[in-house]
Design an enzyme around this catalytic site. Structure first.
Site, PDB file in Angstrom:
ATOM      1  CB  ILE A   1      34.841  35.085  45.993  1.00  0.00           C
ATOM      2  CG1 ILE A   1      34.179  34.727  47.325  1.00  0.00           C
ATOM      3  CG2 ILE A   1      34.005  36.086  45.204  1.00  0.00           C
ATOM      4  CD1 ILE A   1      34.294  35.807  48.384  1.00  0.00           C
ATOM      5  CB  CYS A   2      35.303  33.758  40.346  1.00  0.00           C
ATOM      6  SG  CYS A   2      36.021  34.267  38.769  1.00  0.00           S
ATOM      7  CG  LEU A   3      35.107  40.405  43.031  1.00  0.00           C
ATOM      8  CD1 LEU A   3      33.950  40.748  42.095  1.00  0.00           C
ATOM      9  CD2 LEU A   3      34.744  40.786  44.465  1.00  0.00           C
TER      10      LEU A   3
END
Length: 161
Positions: free
Chosen positions: A113-115
């Site tokens: 996840i790109c968070l």
């Protein structure tokens, strides 16, 4: 007192290098205590659509679930995630990824996840509950400026509003 701003895990690893075993186990004990407290907070929160529990008897590996938020293309779907906590938690972010395949602009094909709060914007103030709520929110409001999945980002961009 300068030591109050130090990461206790860093201090304990320095102590471990000097040959003292007690520092390492004390830091692990504080992480265990923090994770037990977070589990209780999450169970008592009553938040709809999110949950997480340790995987078997390992408090450093959890399985979480999030339901797709209402009014989004993910509504009615349930996703399983893995959360792995480093010994430096909460000063170091946990490694969180989708186990259930998720076609989303900010999720790659391995489930990563790109968070920002899981990367450079991590803070020791975040907990499992805030991580799960942030990921749930991300499902409906992706950051298409920095997609991990460009095909999903293009489709998201082309949706009829």
């Amino acid at each position: 007192m300068a030591s109050q701003n130090m990461d206790p895990a860093a201090a304990s690893s320095t102590a471990a290098l000097k040959g003292t075993e007690a520092g390492g186990s004390a830091a692990k004990g504080s992480v265990t205590k923090r994770l037990q407290q977070e589990l209780m907070t999450l169970m008592m929160s009553g938040d709809k659509g999110i949950s997480a529990f340790p995987e078997s008897d390992n408090l450093f590996k959890w399985i979480g679930t999030i339901d797709g938020a209402q009014g989004t293309v993910y509504e009615g779907l349930r996703y399983k995630l893995s959360l792995e906590f480093p010994s430096g938690y909460p000063y170091k972010a946990p490694r969180v990824k989708f186990i259930t395949p998720c076609f989303h602009p900010n999720v790659d094909d391995q489930g990563f996840i790109c968070l920002d709060i899981l990367k450079d914007k991590w803070s020791a103030l975040y907990d499992v509950r805030s991580i799960l709520l942030s990921i749930q929110s991300l499902l409906g409001e992706p950051n298409i400026e920095s997609p991990l999945n460009t095909a999903a980002a293009e489709l998201w961009d082309n949706q009829e509003g």
